[in-house]
Design an enzyme around this catalytic site. Sequence first.
Site, mmCIF file in Angstrom:
data_model
loop_
_atom_site.group_PDB
_atom_site.id
_atom_site.type_symbol
_atom_site.label_atom_id
_atom_site.label_comp_id
_atom_site.label_asym_id
_atom_site.label_seq_id
_atom_site.Cartn_x
_atom_site.Cartn_y
_atom_site.Cartn_z
ATOM 1 N N GLY A 53 -97.091 1.279 22.184
ATOM 2 C CA GLY A 53 -97.687 0.252 23.045
ATOM 3 C C GLY A 53 -99.189 0.476 23.123
ATOM 4 O O GLY A 53 -99.649 1.619 23.285
ATOM 5 N N ALA A 54 -99.942 -0.629 23.044
ATOM 6 C CA ALA A 54 -101.394 -0.543 22.894
ATOM 7 C C ALA A 54 -102.075 0.349 23.943
ATOM 8 O O ALA A 54 -102.811 1.283 23.613
ATOM 9 C CB ALA A 54 -101.976 -1.956 22.927
ATOM 10 N N ARG A 97 -102.241 5.109 13.986
ATOM 11 C CA ARG A 97 -101.741 3.727 13.977
ATOM 12 C C ARG A 97 -102.937 2.771 13.945
ATOM 13 O O ARG A 97 -103.826 2.859 14.792
ATOM 14 C CB ARG A 97 -100.860 3.463 15.211
ATOM 15 C CG ARG A 97 -99.584 4.316 15.196
ATOM 16 C CD ARG A 97 -98.502 3.789 16.095
ATOM 17 N NE ARG A 97 -97.985 2.529 15.636
ATOM 18 C CZ ARG A 97 -97.234 1.723 16.395
ATOM 19 N NH1 ARG A 97 -96.933 2.077 17.638
ATOM 20 N NH2 ARG A 97 -96.782 0.580 15.928
ATOM 21 N N GLN A 210 -87.734 -3.014 20.352
ATOM 22 C CA GLN A 210 -88.389 -2.624 21.609
ATOM 23 C C GLN A 210 -87.994 -3.537 22.772
ATOM 24 O O GLN A 210 -88.016 -3.114 23.923
ATOM 25 C CB GLN A 210 -89.918 -2.658 21.454
ATOM 26 C CG GLN A 210 -90.489 -1.586 20.557
ATOM 27 C CD GLN A 210 -90.704 -2.091 19.149
ATOM 28 O OE1 GLN A 210 -89.930 -2.921 18.654
ATOM 29 N NE2 GLN A 210 -91.727 -1.610 18.488
ATOM 30 N N ASP A 251 -102.040 -6.367 20.915
ATOM 31 C CA ASP A 251 -102.465 -5.055 20.438
ATOM 32 C C ASP A 251 -103.924 -5.074 20.021
ATOM 33 O O ASP A 251 -104.587 -4.041 19.984
ATOM 34 C CB ASP A 251 -101.584 -4.623 19.262
ATOM 35 C CG ASP A 251 -100.159 -4.386 19.735
ATOM 36 O OD1 ASP A 251 -99.871 -3.289 20.193
ATOM 37 O OD2 ASP A 251 -99.358 -5.344 19.706
ATOM 38 N N ASN A 261 -100.078 -9.193 17.751
ATOM 39 C CA ASN A 261 -98.999 -8.633 18.574
ATOM 40 C C ASN A 261 -97.818 -8.332 17.650
ATOM 41 O O ASN A 261 -97.857 -8.607 16.442
ATOM 42 C CB ASN A 261 -98.620 -9.637 19.679
ATOM 43 C CG ASN A 261 -97.809 -9.004 20.786
ATOM 44 O OD1 ASN A 261 -98.217 -8.002 21.370
ATOM 45 N ND2 ASN A 261 -96.650 -9.556 21.082
ATOM 46 N N LYS A 262 -96.763 -7.785 18.215
ATOM 47 C CA LYS A 262 -95.596 -7.377 17.428
ATOM 48 C C LYS A 262 -95.120 -8.489 16.489
ATOM 49 O O LYS A 262 -95.148 -9.664 16.846
ATOM 50 C CB LYS A 262 -94.487 -6.960 18.394
ATOM 51 C CG LYS A 262 -93.230 -6.403 17.790
ATOM 52 C CD LYS A 262 -93.442 -5.298 16.776
ATOM 53 C CE LYS A 262 -94.194 -4.096 17.307
ATOM 54 N NZ LYS A 262 -94.540 -3.113 16.253
HETATM 55 O O1 MRU Z 1 -95.272 -0.915 17.569
HETATM 56 P P1 MRU Z 1 -95.392 -0.873 19.058
HETATM 57 O O2 MRU Z 1 -94.101 -0.751 19.774
HETATM 58 O O3 MRU Z 1 -96.444 0.099 19.530
HETATM 59 O O4 MRU Z 1 -95.891 -2.323 19.340
HETATM 60 C C1 MRU Z 1 -96.903 -2.623 20.157
HETATM 61 C C2 MRU Z 1 -96.392 -3.362 21.251
HETATM 62 O O5 MRU Z 1 -95.979 -2.732 22.200
HETATM 63 C C3 MRU Z 1 -96.264 -4.808 21.196
HETATM 64 O O6 MRU Z 1 -96.845 -5.445 20.155
HETATM 65 C C4 MRU Z 1 -96.635 -5.371 22.518
HETATM 66 O O7 MRU Z 1 -96.086 -6.615 22.631
HETATM 67 C C5 MRU Z 1 -98.127 -5.445 22.685
HETATM 68 S S1 MRU Z 1 -98.685 -4.954 24.182
HETATM 69 C C6 MRU Z 1 -98.639 -3.262 24.109
#
Ligand code: MRU
Length: 368
Positions: A53-54, A97, A210, A251, A261-262
């Site tokens: 998570g960001a 990351r 997630q 993110d 975002n994801k």
């Molecule tokens: O790969 P992750 O689980 O670190 O993904 C990031 C996220 O948590 C999501 O994209 C989220 O919707 C963004 S806000 C932290």
Amino acid sequence: MLVKNKRYKTIWLDDDERVKIIDQRYLPHKFIIETISTTKDMAKAIKDMHLRGAGLIGAAAGYGVYLSAQENLSRKISVEKYKDYLLKDAEMLKKTRPTAVNLEYALKRQINNINTTGSKEELIKKIRQEAIDIAREDELSCKKIGEYGSKIIEEISRKKDGKVVNILTHCNAGWLAFVDYGTATSPIYEAYRKGIKVHVWVDETRPRNQGARLTAWELGNHGIDHTIIADNVGGYLMQKGMVDMVIVGSDRTTFTGDVANKIGTYLKALAAYDNQVPFYSALPSSTIDWEIRDGVNEIPIEERGGEEVKYIQGWLDGEVKKVLLTPKKSKAKNYAFDVTPSKYITGIITEKGVCSADEKSIKKMFDK
Ligand code: MRU
């Protein structure tokens, strides 16, 4: 936030100055607290997604540099050499990351301390405080996002004469993805606290699930009504008028309003646009990249191992187990994020308030 009625944050310093985190790989089945004692272990925890998570990745990077400052203090070396070790460790953390800009944001702050502070003692003190500040700011921003975002939910509830507001979310932009409160979930928690009736459609969010594992667990702990759906269901629900709004996290956000975002977020935004469902991204300003204009072409997209697509993880006989889902020899691709262009975004919810996803409004909101 609450776990079995006890308050937790996702990251904190213990009495021995080690870093504690919730190991998210075992949720929702097991609640495990992990102690991280070295920068190397912190880098591994970020890369292998013990935490994710960001906002949380940013806070973890801040603490990672503090661990490096402690580890290297016992070496009999000059302050210059000491700083070199710290900078090398910051570089190692940066490589873990690529998409969430919070990692760079936190490391830039720590690198600035390294480059501008005189003695080792002074430096370690500053780095410790900076790590605490980064985490604290993340938490406060998320709380504010909840206050601003809940007003949008309140307005929809008013228009529906107090009937349940159905909110769709993707992945986990909850408190587990930040230090506390979350971004996409924070307005939901606040609306619920105010007594507004809410129900959340939780996208499972393949391949790491997630949503199904983490968002559902969080919401359940808070007593918030929610339903897990397969990733492909959202469009159908929107066509049938079963979604009042979408809230996702971010993110990395360009100053022009594009949101990374994801993976799969973009498809939800397209469906929302086609069905006139308001689509919001909730984000602290630490996710805004002030140097990138064109999100689709400029935001680095993390590609993870194909194994995450081919295998599925679950709980069996008291253990977390992985099973093969696909033909063993088939290839798999695993792009972890996508970018939603600003034109599909109704607004962004930040710690400073809600604004349109465009350059002028974003710059005005943050005095740039
Ligand atoms: O790969 P992750 O689980 O670190 O993904 C990031 C996220 O948590 C999501 O994209 C989220 O919707 C963004 S806000 C932290």
